[in-house]
Design a protein around this motif. Structure first.
Motif, PDB file in Angstrom:
ATOM      1  N   ALA A 101      34.720  42.300  47.725  1.00 22.03           N
ATOM      2  CA  ALA A 101      33.857  43.545  47.508  1.00 22.03           C
ATOM      3  C   ALA A 101      32.459  43.261  46.878  1.00 22.03           C
ATOM      4  CB  ALA A 101      34.681  44.869  46.982  1.00 22.03           C
ATOM      5  N   LEU A 102      32.714  42.641  45.762  1.00 22.23           N
ATOM      6  CA  LEU A 102      31.633  42.700  44.704  1.00 22.23           C
ATOM      7  C   LEU A 102      30.268  41.963  45.134  1.00 22.23           C
ATOM      8  CD1 LEU A 102      33.333  42.342  41.239  1.00 22.23           C
ATOM      9  CD2 LEU A 102      32.192  44.266  42.124  1.00 22.23           C
ATOM     10  N   PRO A 103      30.438  41.070  46.090  1.00 22.14           N
ATOM     11  CA  PRO A 103      29.229  40.568  46.693  1.00 22.14           C
ATOM     12  C   PRO A 103      28.247  41.569  47.465  1.00 22.14           C
ATOM     13  CG  PRO A 103      30.906  38.986  47.246  1.00 22.14           C
ATOM     14  CD  PRO A 103      31.575  40.253  46.735  1.00 22.14           C
ATOM     15  N   TYR A 104      28.904  42.843  47.860  1.00 23.17           N
ATOM     16  CA  TYR A 104      28.326  44.019  48.411  1.00 23.17           C
ATOM     17  C   TYR A 104      27.594  44.918  47.422  1.00 23.17           C
ATOM     18  CZ  TYR A 104      30.350  41.468  52.486  1.00 23.17           C
ATOM     19  OH  TYR A 104      30.465  40.690  53.616  1.00 23.17           O
ATOM     20  N   ASN A 105      28.149  44.674  46.222  1.00 19.68           N
ATOM     21  CA  ASN A 105      27.822  45.784  45.275  1.00 19.68           C
ATOM     22  C   ASN A 105      26.793  45.454  44.678  1.00 19.68           C
ATOM     23  OD1 ASN A 105      27.992  46.959  42.351  1.00 19.68           O
ATOM     24  ND2 ASN A 105      29.413  48.458  43.612  1.00 19.68           N
ATOM     25  N   THR A 106      25.803  46.358  44.288  1.00 18.07           N
ATOM     26  CA  THR A 106      24.453  46.132  43.705  1.00 18.07           C
ATOM     27  C   THR A 106      24.342  46.750  42.266  1.00 18.07           C
ATOM     28  OG1 THR A 106      23.217  47.787  44.680  1.00 18.07           O
ATOM     29  CG2 THR A 106      23.180  45.432  45.665  1.00 18.07           C
ATOM     30  N   THR A 107      25.273  47.537  41.965  1.00 15.28           N
ATOM     31  CA  THR A 107      25.046  48.373  40.769  1.00 15.28           C
ATOM     32  C   THR A 107      26.176  48.293  39.703  1.00 15.28           C
ATOM     33  OG1 THR A 107      26.334  50.436  41.783  1.00 15.28           O
ATOM     34  CG2 THR A 107      24.040  50.421  42.052  1.00 15.28           C
ATOM     35  N   LEU A 108      27.205  47.672  39.766  1.00 19.90           N
ATOM     36  CA  LEU A 108      28.095  47.172  38.832  1.00 19.90           C
ATOM     37  C   LEU A 108      27.786  46.179  37.919  1.00 19.90           C
ATOM     38  CD1 LEU A 108      31.164  48.523  38.083  1.00 19.90           C
ATOM     39  CD2 LEU A 108      32.100  46.199  38.964  1.00 19.90           C
ATOM     40  N   THR A 109      27.705  46.661  36.623  1.00 15.96           N
ATOM     41  CA  THR A 109      26.989  45.398  35.796  1.00 15.96           C
ATOM     42  C   THR A 109      28.213  45.184  34.657  1.00 15.96           C
ATOM     43  OG1 THR A 109      26.306  47.257  34.217  1.00 15.96           O
ATOM     44  CG2 THR A 109      24.809  46.429  35.866  1.00 15.96           C
ATOM     45  N   LYS A 110      29.169  45.902  34.514  1.00 13.82           N
ATOM     46  CA  LYS A 110      30.178  45.466  33.640  1.00 13.82           C
ATOM     47  C   LYS A 110      31.641  45.745  34.133  1.00 13.82           C
ATOM     48  CE  LYS A 110      31.692  46.397  28.751  1.00 13.82           C
ATOM     49  NZ  LYS A 110      31.493  47.135  27.479  1.00 13.82           N
ATOM     50  N   LEU A 111      32.444  44.916  34.167  1.00 13.54           N
ATOM     51  CA  LEU A 111      33.799  44.684  34.652  1.00 13.54           C
ATOM     52  C   LEU A 111      34.752  44.323  33.805  1.00 13.54           C
ATOM     53  CD1 LEU A 111      35.658  45.155  36.936  1.00 13.54           C
ATOM     54  CD2 LEU A 111      35.005  42.620  37.698  1.00 13.54           C
ATOM     55  N   ILE A 112      35.868  45.081  33.461  1.00 12.47           N
ATOM     56  CA  ILE A 112      36.782  44.705  32.334  1.00 12.47           C
ATOM     57  C   ILE A 112      38.004  44.542  33.036  1.00 12.47           C
ATOM     58  CG2 ILE A 112      37.930  45.558  30.183  1.00 12.47           C
ATOM     59  CD1 ILE A 112      35.485  47.036  29.604  1.00 12.47           C
ATOM     60  N   LEU A 113      38.493  43.441  33.186  1.00 16.59           N
ATOM     61  CA  LEU A 113      39.791  42.864  33.579  1.00 16.59           C
ATOM     62  C   LEU A 113      40.735  42.110  32.381  1.00 16.59           C
ATOM     63  CD1 LEU A 113      38.529  41.448  36.806  1.00 16.59           C
ATOM     64  CD2 LEU A 113      39.670  43.640  36.772  1.00 16.59           C
ATOM     65  N   ASP A 114      40.859  42.900  31.609  1.00 15.21           N
ATOM     66  CA  ASP A 114      41.614  42.249  30.294  1.00 15.21           C
ATOM     67  C   ASP A 114      43.078  42.601  30.645  1.00 15.21           C
ATOM     68  OD1 ASP A 114      42.867  42.044  27.938  1.00 15.21           O
ATOM     69  OD2 ASP A 114      41.124  43.164  26.602  1.00 15.21           O
ATOM     70  N   THR A 115      43.830  41.126  30.508  1.00 15.47           N
ATOM     71  CA  THR A 115      45.309  41.601  30.677  1.00 15.47           C
ATOM     72  C   THR A 115      45.547  42.273  31.820  1.00 15.47           C
ATOM     73  OG1 THR A 115      45.379  42.092  28.140  1.00 15.47           O
ATOM     74  CG2 THR A 115      47.366  42.453  29.420  1.00 15.47           C
ATOM     75  N   ASN A 116      45.509  41.351  33.099  1.00 20.18           N
ATOM     76  CA  ASN A 116      45.469  41.726  34.248  1.00 20.18           C
ATOM     77  C   ASN A 116      46.384  41.132  35.006  1.00 20.18           C
ATOM     78  OD1 ASN A 116      42.375  43.287  34.256  1.00 20.18           O
ATOM     79  ND2 ASN A 116      44.249  44.649  34.879  1.00 20.18           N
ATOM     80  N   GLU A 117      47.052  39.875  34.475  1.00 18.54           N
ATOM     81  CA  GLU A 117      48.088  39.064  35.106  1.00 18.54           C
ATOM     82  C   GLU A 117      47.131  38.240  36.364  1.00 18.54           C
ATOM     83  OE1 GLU A 117      51.597  41.035  36.478  1.00 18.54           O
ATOM     84  OE2 GLU A 117      51.540  42.167  34.141  1.00 18.54           O
ATOM     85  N   LEU A 118      45.945  37.859  36.286  1.00 18.73           N
ATOM     86  CA  LEU A 118      45.331  37.202  37.078  1.00 18.73           C
ATOM     87  C   LEU A 118      45.657  35.765  37.630  1.00 18.73           C
ATOM     88  CD1 LEU A 118      41.645  38.564  36.253  1.00 18.73           C
ATOM     89  CD2 LEU A 118      43.379  39.822  37.552  1.00 18.73           C
ATOM     90  N   ALA A 119      45.951  35.054  36.418  1.00 28.95           N
ATOM     91  CA  ALA A 119      46.333  33.556  36.395  1.00 28.95           C
ATOM     92  C   ALA A 119      45.291  32.772  36.988  1.00 28.95           C
ATOM     93  CB  ALA A 119      47.587  33.745  37.203  1.00 28.95           C
TER      94      ALA A 119
END
Length: 358
Positions: A101-119
């Motif tokens: 989704a984020l390639p289409y978004n032009t306003t989100l500047t800060k994304l917090i993905l702390d402790t999300n089990e992303l691996a």
């Protein structure tokens, strides 16, 4: 709202209010057990909301399905600037939904993905965000178990990224090899200014890779290496980098098992460095001799304004060495604490040290 269960009618009331809201810019729903279904309600409103700029959903049991609802909303939302999904089990699938989704978004500047089990696979998907997204400036990926392979993916995405300025990879279980991948990226990246690498396992060899990169990088201003056991070997490479680097202003070397030999390398680097203003070398293994090396460097350094030496065994003689160096310098304040026998000098700034020795 914090630590409440928000579901059913109560959540619908919040969502309905957001549809017509023209005043609220920040919504905080921490530990409210919203879950995936509740996230669906929020996301439906987020698509069309034109006032909310920050959304904090820390600790809400949001998994991959809930993340998909949010990601779909981000394709259409044109206002949200900060999204905090800290401590939600979104996993690698959730990371993929956001990455799509984020390639289409032009306003989100800060994304917090702390402790999300992303691996590792989550890192792979987010690397695509770094390649394609043109808005994100801050990405917090602390404690996601990336290890070396995951960091490699992110480093590859970072090479050509032109917008991200802050990246947090604290506590991600990577070694000197992961540091090597990041160092290679730093040679090419011309946007990143702040890099958090605290509490990983890069060791002296990893510090060597980063030190080599710092010789050529002209953008990074803050580097956090707390708790990486770089020891004296790593301090040598960082000290050598300080001779040539012209942009780094803040360096955190806390808790790295740096002893007197390492302090000598850092002191030598400080002699020639003209940019570093803040150096934290607290909670290491330096004694009085290490303080002498640092004091010698301070005699010639003209840039440093804050130096933290707390929790080292510098002792009274070490304090004198630092004070002697500061007589020729403008460094203030210094936090100087040692727990060596009776030589405990609490929070004394440079002027106080000097006055005691005159």
């Amino acid at each position: 709202m914090t630590s409440q269960t928000i579901a059913g009618k109560k959540l619908h009331q919040i969502v309905d209010a957001l549809r017509y809201n023209t005043l609220i810019t920040e919504l905080v729903l921490i530990h409210c057990q919203i879950s995936d279904q509740g996230t669906q309600y929020l996301a439906a409103t987020l698509r069309y909301n034109r006032t909310l700029t920050a959304l904090n959903l820390l600790g809400n049991l949001i998994g991959a399905p809930g993340t998909k609802y949010l990601a779909d909303a981000l394709r259409y939302n044109t206002k949200l600037a900060t999204l905090n999904l800290h401590y939600n089990p979104i996993g690698e699938k959730g990371a993929k939904y956001l990455a799509d989704a984020l390639p289409y978004n032009t306003t989100l500047t800060k994304l917090i993905l702390d402790t999300n089990e992303l691996a590792e696979k989550g890192a792979y998907h987010l690397a695509n965000v770094l390649r394609k997204n043109k808005a994100l400036t801050t990405l917090d990926l602390k404690y996601n178990q990336f290890a070396d392979k995951g960091v490699q993916y992110l480093a590859d995405g970072l090479r050509d990224n032109k917008t991200l300025t802050t990246l947090n990879l604290q506590i991600n279980w990577f070694s000197n090899q992961g540091a090597r991948y990041l160092a290679d990226a730093l040679r090419y990246n011309m946007a990143l200014t702040t890099l958090h690498l605290e509490s990983n396992q890069i060791g002296g060899e990893g510090a060597q890779y980063l030190g080599d990169a710092l010789r050529y990088n002209t953008k990074l201003t803050t580097l956090k290496l707390y708790g990486n056991e770089i020891a004296d070997q790593g301090a040598k490479n960082i000290g050598d980098a300080l001779r040539y680097n012209t942009t780094l202003t803040t360096l955190d070397l806390r808790s790295n098992k740096i002893a007197n030999e390492g302090a000598q390398y850092i002191g030598d680097g400080l002699r020639y460095n003209t940019k570093l203003t803040t150096l934290d070398i607290s909670n290491n293994e330096m004694g009085g001799q290490g303080a002498k090396y640092l004091g010698d460097g301070l005699r010639y350094n003209t840039a440093l304004t804050t130096l933290d030496l707390s929790t080292n065994a510098l002792g009274g003689q070490g304090a004198q060495y630092i004070a002697d160096g500061l007589r020729h310098n403008t460094v203030t304040p210094i936090i100087f604490v040692t727990f060596s026998g009776t030589n405990y000098i609490p929070y004394i700034d440079s002027h106080h040290i000097e006055s005691k020795l005159q």
